[in-house]
Design an enzyme around this catalytic site. Structure first.
Site, PDB file in Angstrom:
ATOM      1  N   SER A  19      47.771  24.222  41.042  1.00 42.84           N
ATOM      2  CA  SER A  19      47.358  24.512  39.769  1.00 42.84           C
ATOM      3  C   SER A  19      48.180  26.033  39.318  1.00 42.84           C
ATOM      4  O   SER A  19      48.790  26.538  40.265  1.00 42.84           O
ATOM      5  CB  SER A  19      45.936  24.988  39.916  1.00 42.84           C
ATOM      6  N   ASP A  40      46.923  22.295  48.719  1.00 43.94           N
ATOM      7  CA  ASP A  40      45.942  22.821  47.991  1.00 43.94           C
ATOM      8  C   ASP A  40      44.784  22.196  48.517  1.00 43.94           C
ATOM      9  O   ASP A  40      44.592  21.032  48.979  1.00 43.94           O
ATOM     10  CB  ASP A  40      45.954  22.484  46.633  1.00 43.94           C
ATOM     11  N   ASP A  63      43.609  23.393  53.599  1.00 43.21           N
ATOM     12  CA  ASP A  63      42.867  24.694  53.594  1.00 43.21           C
ATOM     13  C   ASP A  63      43.570  25.799  54.259  1.00 43.21           C
ATOM     14  O   ASP A  63      43.873  25.568  55.600  1.00 43.21           O
ATOM     15  CB  ASP A  63      41.452  24.498  53.930  1.00 43.21           C
ATOM     16  N   VAL A  64      44.036  26.810  53.423  1.00 48.06           N
ATOM     17  CA  VAL A  64      44.875  27.887  54.040  1.00 48.06           C
ATOM     18  C   VAL A  64      44.160  28.644  55.332  1.00 48.06           C
ATOM     19  O   VAL A  64      44.435  29.288  56.104  1.00 48.06           O
ATOM     20  CB  VAL A  64      45.515  28.800  53.159  1.00 48.06           C
ATOM     21  N   TYR A 155      38.810  41.272  45.862  1.00 51.45           N
ATOM     22  CA  TYR A 155      40.284  40.926  45.305  1.00 51.45           C
ATOM     23  C   TYR A 155      41.003  42.127  45.409  1.00 51.45           C
ATOM     24  O   TYR A 155      42.053  41.930  46.114  1.00 51.45           O
ATOM     25  CB  TYR A 155      39.994  40.367  43.839  1.00 51.45           C
ATOM     26  N   LYS A 159      44.218  42.023  47.563  1.00 57.12           N
ATOM     27  CA  LYS A 159      45.501  42.239  47.415  1.00 57.12           C
ATOM     28  C   LYS A 159      46.620  43.524  47.869  1.00 57.12           C
ATOM     29  O   LYS A 159      47.741  43.226  47.849  1.00 57.12           O
ATOM     30  CB  LYS A 159      45.875  41.945  45.752  1.00 57.12           C
ATOM     31  N   THR A 190      45.907  30.959  33.467  1.00 60.56           N
ATOM     32  CA  THR A 190      45.849  29.753  34.557  1.00 60.56           C
ATOM     33  C   THR A 190      44.406  29.732  34.336  1.00 60.56           C
ATOM     34  O   THR A 190      43.725  30.469  33.669  1.00 60.56           O
ATOM     35  CB  THR A 190      46.315  30.082  35.892  1.00 60.56           C
TER      36      THR A 190
HETATM   37  P1  NAI Z   1      44.712  28.972  40.198  1.00 58.74           P
HETATM   38  O1  NAI Z   1      43.169  28.965  40.307  1.00 58.74           O
HETATM   39  O2  NAI Z   1      45.270  28.305  38.998  1.00 58.74           O
HETATM   40  O3  NAI Z   1      45.112  28.232  41.433  1.00 58.74           O
HETATM   41  C1  NAI Z   1      44.879  28.510  42.896  1.00 58.74           C
HETATM   42  C2  NAI Z   1      44.907  27.356  43.503  1.00 58.74           C
HETATM   43  O4  NAI Z   1      44.431  27.754  44.808  1.00 58.74           O
HETATM   44  C3  NAI Z   1      43.931  26.288  43.397  1.00 58.74           C
HETATM   45  O5  NAI Z   1      44.479  24.955  42.898  1.00 58.74           O
HETATM   46  C4  NAI Z   1      42.852  26.302  44.279  1.00 58.74           C
HETATM   47  O6  NAI Z   1      42.457  25.070  44.340  1.00 58.74           O
HETATM   48  C5  NAI Z   1      43.870  26.779  45.577  1.00 58.74           C
HETATM   49  N1  NAI Z   1      43.006  27.435  46.748  1.00 58.74           N
HETATM   50  C6  NAI Z   1      42.044  28.244  46.514  1.00 58.74           C
HETATM   51  N2  NAI Z   1      41.536  28.301  47.930  1.00 58.74           N
HETATM   52  C7  NAI Z   1      42.490  27.673  48.713  1.00 58.74           C
HETATM   53  C8  NAI Z   1      42.574  27.542  49.956  1.00 58.74           C
HETATM   54  N3  NAI Z   1      41.698  28.093  50.913  1.00 58.74           N
HETATM   55  N4  NAI Z   1      43.335  26.546  50.714  1.00 58.74           N
HETATM   56  C9  NAI Z   1      44.111  25.907  49.881  1.00 58.74           C
HETATM   57  N5  NAI Z   1      44.200  26.117  48.472  1.00 58.74           N
HETATM   58  C10 NAI Z   1      43.515  26.803  47.846  1.00 58.74           C
HETATM   59  O7  NAI Z   1      45.126  30.468  40.037  1.00 58.74           O
HETATM   60  P2  NAI Z   1      46.487  31.061  39.744  1.00 58.74           P
HETATM   61  O8  NAI Z   1      46.251  31.824  38.822  1.00 58.74           O
HETATM   62  O9  NAI Z   1      47.644  30.172  39.707  1.00 58.74           O
HETATM   63  O10 NAI Z   1      46.672  32.271  41.002  1.00 58.74           O
HETATM   64  C11 NAI Z   1      47.663  31.804  41.876  1.00 58.74           C
HETATM   65  C12 NAI Z   1      47.924  33.322  42.657  1.00 58.74           C
HETATM   66  O11 NAI Z   1      48.205  34.282  41.935  1.00 58.74           O
HETATM   67  C13 NAI Z   1      46.360  33.854  43.350  1.00 58.74           C
HETATM   68  O12 NAI Z   1      46.625  34.285  44.551  1.00 58.74           O
HETATM   69  C14 NAI Z   1      45.848  34.772  42.183  1.00 58.74           C
HETATM   70  O13 NAI Z   1      45.251  35.805  43.024  1.00 58.74           O
HETATM   71  C15 NAI Z   1      47.247  35.302  41.958  1.00 58.74           C
HETATM   72  N6  NAI Z   1      47.154  36.116  40.522  1.00 58.74           N
HETATM   73  C16 NAI Z   1      46.795  35.397  39.716  1.00 58.74           C
HETATM   74  C17 NAI Z   1      46.569  36.158  38.331  1.00 58.74           C
HETATM   75  C18 NAI Z   1      46.295  35.377  37.068  1.00 58.74           C
HETATM   76  O14 NAI Z   1      46.102  36.324  36.215  1.00 58.74           O
HETATM   77  N7  NAI Z   1      45.971  34.070  36.914  1.00 58.74           N
HETATM   78  C19 NAI Z   1      47.205  37.567  38.362  1.00 58.74           C
HETATM   79  C20 NAI Z   1      47.697  38.170  39.799  1.00 58.74           C
HETATM   80  C21 NAI Z   1      47.656  37.349  40.823  1.00 58.74           C
END
Ligand code: NAI
Length: 264
Positions: A19, A40, A63-64, A155, A159, A190
């Site tokens: 995602s 994922d 799962d990480v 969070y 981070k 996202t």
């Molecule tokens: P998202 O929610 O679109 O994707 C996150 C993915 O991680 C999901 O597919 C979920 O199933 C997977 N996931 C969650 N826990 C998991 C686990 N224990 N094991 C395996 N997979 C797991 O989120 P997005 O926006 O792509 O975020 C990605 C990274 O970017 C995250 O670390 C988030 O904190 C960071 N981030 C996002 C921002 C935003 O505004 N979207 C801003 C700054 C950082």
């Protein structure tokens, strides 16, 4: 590894790869002719994306937080991908702002673990294997909240710790051919921005007001920065956290003076 010379094909594990930012990274790696493992929790989304991206993409449900599970996945992937030379840690769960009095320790730990412990475990499993082979690059995903606290009490600290862990591992692995960097995205378009607790409702005005560029980041834009950090073009960069935030960190002191200058 000599990162100044062109690398062989990228072969990258992307946690949270099904995602948002992770999926955009997988797409970018595949476009460049590389291989990507979409690791994922969301099995269905991982398989759907792998089908879309074609034979060089592999779904790796997992799962990480499950170290033994990741080691099993590592063994399985060895037969499906060229030797892994990249790890991108995107997995993690969102948190809605909550007062400490209303936020039980268990809920706090779930969020912290998903980002910090998950990054640690993935680095321990996949990063250590790259260090053993003497080549590769890790990109961890931090946040603007690593540097500027907000009302997300799990969070933000998690981070911030991801930045510190990135620096520590960069030093630990520097002489073993492995670079370790992080990115600090601003608000990116996202599903993460609209966790289910918010039931799809979210007024984006405060976010846009806090972003000098005046818009959300797109996952593909963040993926470009990740791709650069994975590539030999970033051969001298290790232990760095690169903001890709539309100016959020730079602009965070402007509000008391009337906000950002407007065009014209
Ligand atoms: P998202 O929610 O679109 O994707 C996150 C993915 O991680 C999901 O597919 C979920 O199933 C997977 N996931 C969650 N826990 C998991 C686990 N224990 N094991 C395996 N997979 C797991 O989120 P997005 O926006 O792509 O975020 C990605 C990274 O970017 C995250 O670390 C988030 O904190 C960071 N981030 C996002 C921002 C935003 O505004 N979207 C801003 C700054 C950082």
């Amino acid at each position: 590894m000599d990162h100044a010379t062109p690398d062989s094909t990228l072969s990258v594990i992307v946690t949270g790869g099904a995602s948002g930012i992770g999926a955009a990274v997988c797409r970018r790696v595949i476009e460049a002719g590389g291989h990507a493992a979409i690791l994922d929790l969301n099995q269905e989304a991982a398989h759907t994306l792998a089908r879309e991206l074609g034979p060089r993409a592999v779904a790796a449900p997992g799962d990480v937080l499950d170290e033994a599970g990741l080691r099993a996945t590592q063994e399985r992937l060895a037969a499906l991908l060229p030797a892994v030379n990249g790890l991108v840690n995107c997995a993690g769960i969102a948190q809605v702002p909550t007062a400490i009095e209303d936020y039980p320790v268990e809920a706090w730990a779930r969020v912290v673990d998903s980002h910090l412990k998950g990054t640690y475990i993935a680095c321990r499993v996949f990063g250590s294997a790259m260090a053993e082979r003497g080549r590769g690059a890790v990109v961890n995903v931090a946040s603007v909240l690593s540097f500027r606290p907000g009302p997300v009490l799990a969070y933000g600290p998690a981070k911030a710790a991801v930045v510190n862990l990135t620096e520590a591992l960069a030093v630990q692995w520097a002489r073993r051919g492995l670079r370790v960097n992080a990115i600090a995205p601003g608000w990116t378009d996202t599903p993460f921005l609209k966790p289910k607790e918010r039931q799809g409702e979210r007024d984006m005005t405060p976010i846009l007001n806090a972003t000098p560029l005046g818009r959300l980041m797109q996952p593909s834009e963040i993926a470009e920065v990740v791709f650069f950090l994975l590539s030999p073009a970033a051969s001298v960069i290790t232990g760095a956290t690169i903001p890709c935030d539309g100016g959020v960190i730079a602009g965070s002191g402007w509000a008391p003076y009337g906000g950002f200058p407007q065009a014209g």
